[in-house]
Design a protein around this motif. Structure first.
Motif, PDB file in Angstrom:
ATOM      1  N   UNK A  39      -2.363  14.902   3.959  1.00  0.00           N
ATOM      2  CA  UNK A  39      -1.973  14.929   5.375  1.00  0.00           C
ATOM      3  C   UNK A  39      -2.634  16.110   6.092  1.00  0.00           C
ATOM      4  N   UNK A  40      -2.717  17.255   5.416  1.00  0.00           N
ATOM      5  CA  UNK A  40      -3.381  18.421   6.015  1.00  0.00           C
ATOM      6  C   UNK A  40      -4.867  18.156   6.232  1.00  0.00           C
ATOM      7  N   UNK A  41      -5.501  17.499   5.262  1.00  0.00           N
ATOM      8  CA  UNK A  41      -6.919  17.151   5.407  1.00  0.00           C
ATOM      9  C   UNK A  41      -7.125  16.185   6.575  1.00  0.00           C
ATOM     10  N   UNK A  50     -14.289   2.599  13.249  1.00  0.00           N
ATOM     11  CA  UNK A  50     -13.613   3.711  12.597  1.00  0.00           C
ATOM     12  C   UNK A  50     -12.260   3.992  13.245  1.00  0.00           C
ATOM     13  N   UNK A  51     -12.211   3.916  14.561  1.00  0.00           N
ATOM     14  CA  UNK A  51     -10.952   4.163  15.266  1.00  0.00           C
ATOM     15  C   UNK A  51      -9.935   3.071  14.935  1.00  0.00           C
ATOM     16  N   UNK A  52     -10.379   1.822  14.881  1.00  0.00           N
ATOM     17  CA  UNK A  52      -9.470   0.726  14.513  1.00  0.00           C
ATOM     18  C   UNK A  52      -8.956   0.908  13.086  1.00  0.00           C
ATOM     19  N   UNK A  53      -9.837   1.310  12.169  1.00  0.00           N
ATOM     20  CA  UNK A  53      -9.418   1.557  10.781  1.00  0.00           C
ATOM     21  C   UNK A  53      -8.428   2.718  10.708  1.00  0.00           C
ATOM     22  N   UNK A  54      -8.690   3.754  11.474  1.00  0.00           N
ATOM     23  CA  UNK A  54      -7.792   4.915  11.492  1.00  0.00           C
ATOM     24  C   UNK A  54      -6.409   4.517  11.995  1.00  0.00           C
ATOM     25  N   UNK A  55      -6.370   3.772  13.085  1.00  0.00           N
ATOM     26  CA  UNK A  55      -5.088   3.347  13.643  1.00  0.00           C
ATOM     27  C   UNK A  55      -4.338   2.413  12.696  1.00  0.00           C
ATOM     28  N   UNK A  56      -5.070   1.542  11.994  1.00  0.00           N
ATOM     29  CA  UNK A  56      -4.432   0.650  11.018  1.00  0.00           C
ATOM     30  C   UNK A  56      -3.843   1.464   9.867  1.00  0.00           C
ATOM     31  N   UNK A  67       0.854  -1.176   0.000  1.00  0.00           N
ATOM     32  CA  UNK A  67       0.000   0.000   0.000  1.00  0.00           C
ATOM     33  C   UNK A  67       0.897   1.236   0.000  1.00  0.00           C
ATOM     34  N   UNK A  68       0.595   2.172  -0.874  1.00  0.00           N
ATOM     35  CA  UNK A  68       1.360   3.411  -0.963  1.00  0.00           C
ATOM     36  C   UNK A  68       0.871   4.407   0.084  1.00  0.00           C
ATOM     37  N   UNK A  69       1.692   5.397   0.351  1.00  0.00           N
ATOM     38  CA  UNK A  69       1.326   6.408   1.352  1.00  0.00           C
ATOM     39  C   UNK A  69       0.029   7.113   0.983  1.00  0.00           C
ATOM     40  N   UNK A  70      -0.158   7.376  -0.298  1.00  0.00           N
ATOM     41  CA  UNK A  70      -1.374   8.069  -0.726  1.00  0.00           C
ATOM     42  C   UNK A  70      -2.613   7.256  -0.340  1.00  0.00           C
ATOM     43  N   UNK A  71      -2.610   5.975  -0.649  1.00  0.00           N
ATOM     44  CA  UNK A  71      -3.756   5.118  -0.320  1.00  0.00           C
ATOM     45  C   UNK A  71      -3.945   4.998   1.194  1.00  0.00           C
ATOM     46  N   UNK A  72      -2.839   4.938   1.920  1.00  0.00           N
ATOM     47  CA  UNK A  72      -2.933   4.847   3.384  1.00  0.00           C
ATOM     48  C   UNK A  72      -3.517   6.130   3.964  1.00  0.00           C
ATOM     49  N   UNK A  73      -3.120   7.269   3.424  1.00  0.00           N
ATOM     50  CA  UNK A  73      -3.670   8.544   3.896  1.00  0.00           C
ATOM     51  C   UNK A  73      -5.161   8.645   3.575  1.00  0.00           C
ATOM     52  N   UNK A  74      -5.542   8.183   2.399  1.00  0.00           N
ATOM     53  CA  UNK A  74      -6.970   8.178   2.040  1.00  0.00           C
ATOM     54  C   UNK A  74      -7.745   7.268   2.982  1.00  0.00           C
ATOM     55  N   UNK A  75      -7.156   6.150   3.357  1.00  0.00           N
ATOM     56  CA  UNK A  75      -7.787   5.236   4.328  1.00  0.00           C
ATOM     57  C   UNK A  75      -7.984   5.936   5.672  1.00  0.00           C
ATOM     58  N   UNK A  76      -6.983   6.694   6.114  1.00  0.00           N
ATOM     59  CA  UNK A  76      -7.087   7.432   7.377  1.00  0.00           C
ATOM     60  C   UNK A  76      -8.182   8.499   7.273  1.00  0.00           C
ATOM     61  N   UNK A  77      -8.223   9.212   6.159  1.00  0.00           N
ATOM     62  CA  UNK A  77      -9.239  10.252   5.961  1.00  0.00           C
ATOM     63  C   UNK A  77     -10.639   9.644   5.974  1.00  0.00           C
ATOM     64  N   UNK A  78     -10.820   8.531   5.279  1.00  0.00           N
ATOM     65  CA  UNK A  78     -12.129   7.859   5.283  1.00  0.00           C
ATOM     66  C   UNK A  78     -12.510   7.416   6.696  1.00  0.00           C
ATOM     67  N   UNK A  79     -11.546   6.897   7.427  1.00  0.00           N
ATOM     68  CA  UNK A  79     -11.808   6.455   8.804  1.00  0.00           C
ATOM     69  C   UNK A  79     -12.157   7.643   9.693  1.00  0.00           C
ATOM     70  N   UNK A  80     -11.501   8.779   9.482  1.00  0.00           N
ATOM     71  CA  UNK A  80     -11.819   9.971  10.277  1.00  0.00           C
ATOM     72  C   UNK A  80     -13.227  10.477   9.976  1.00  0.00           C
ATOM     73  N   UNK A  81     -13.635  10.431   8.713  1.00  0.00           N
ATOM     74  CA  UNK A  81     -15.023  10.795   8.379  1.00  0.00           C
ATOM     75  C   UNK A  81     -15.997   9.868   9.093  1.00  0.00           C
TER      76      UNK A  81
END
Length: 104
Positions: free
Chosen positions: A59-61, A32-38, A1-15
């Motif tokens: 990252x800013x988002x 959502x918290x488990x997904x964010x931490x992963x 997984x690339x950083x871009x996809x991982x950041x998108x995963x974090x953003x989706x989890x934060x939403x």
């Protein structure tokens, strides 16, 4: 997984985390918290390095969404604290009748 996809995963989890906080859905919040931490762990495993404008924007988002989530949590904690104080008669600066004043 690339950083871009991982950041998108974090953003989706934060939403999802913010939505769960708004609706008081504990199970959705846990997921959502488990997904964010992963997602954060996946980013950490990819190491550090220079971030281009695309990664910086993501990252800013994520940072803004995390701040929004933190604000919701703090508001909920303040409401719980206030309710507990009212239930225990320790409402602080609020009105609390005293028996001494009633017989003066």
């Amino acid at each position: 997984m690339a950083k871009r996809e991982a950041l998108i995963r974090v953003i989706d989890a934060l939403h999802a985390e913010i939505a769960a906080l708004k609706t008081n859905d504990v199970h959705a919040l846990e997921r959502a918290t488990a997904d964010k931490l992963a997602g954060i762990e996946a980013i950490a495993l990819l190491g550090t390095g220079p971030a281009g404008p695309d990664l910086r924007e993501l990252a800013d988002e994520a940072n803004r969404l995390n701040e929004t989530s933190r604000i919701y949590v703090n508001l909920m904690a303040a409401n719980v604290r206030r309710r507990l104080q009212v239930l225990t008669g320790e409402s602080g600066a609020g009105y609390r009748p005293t028996l001494a004043g009633a017989y003066a």
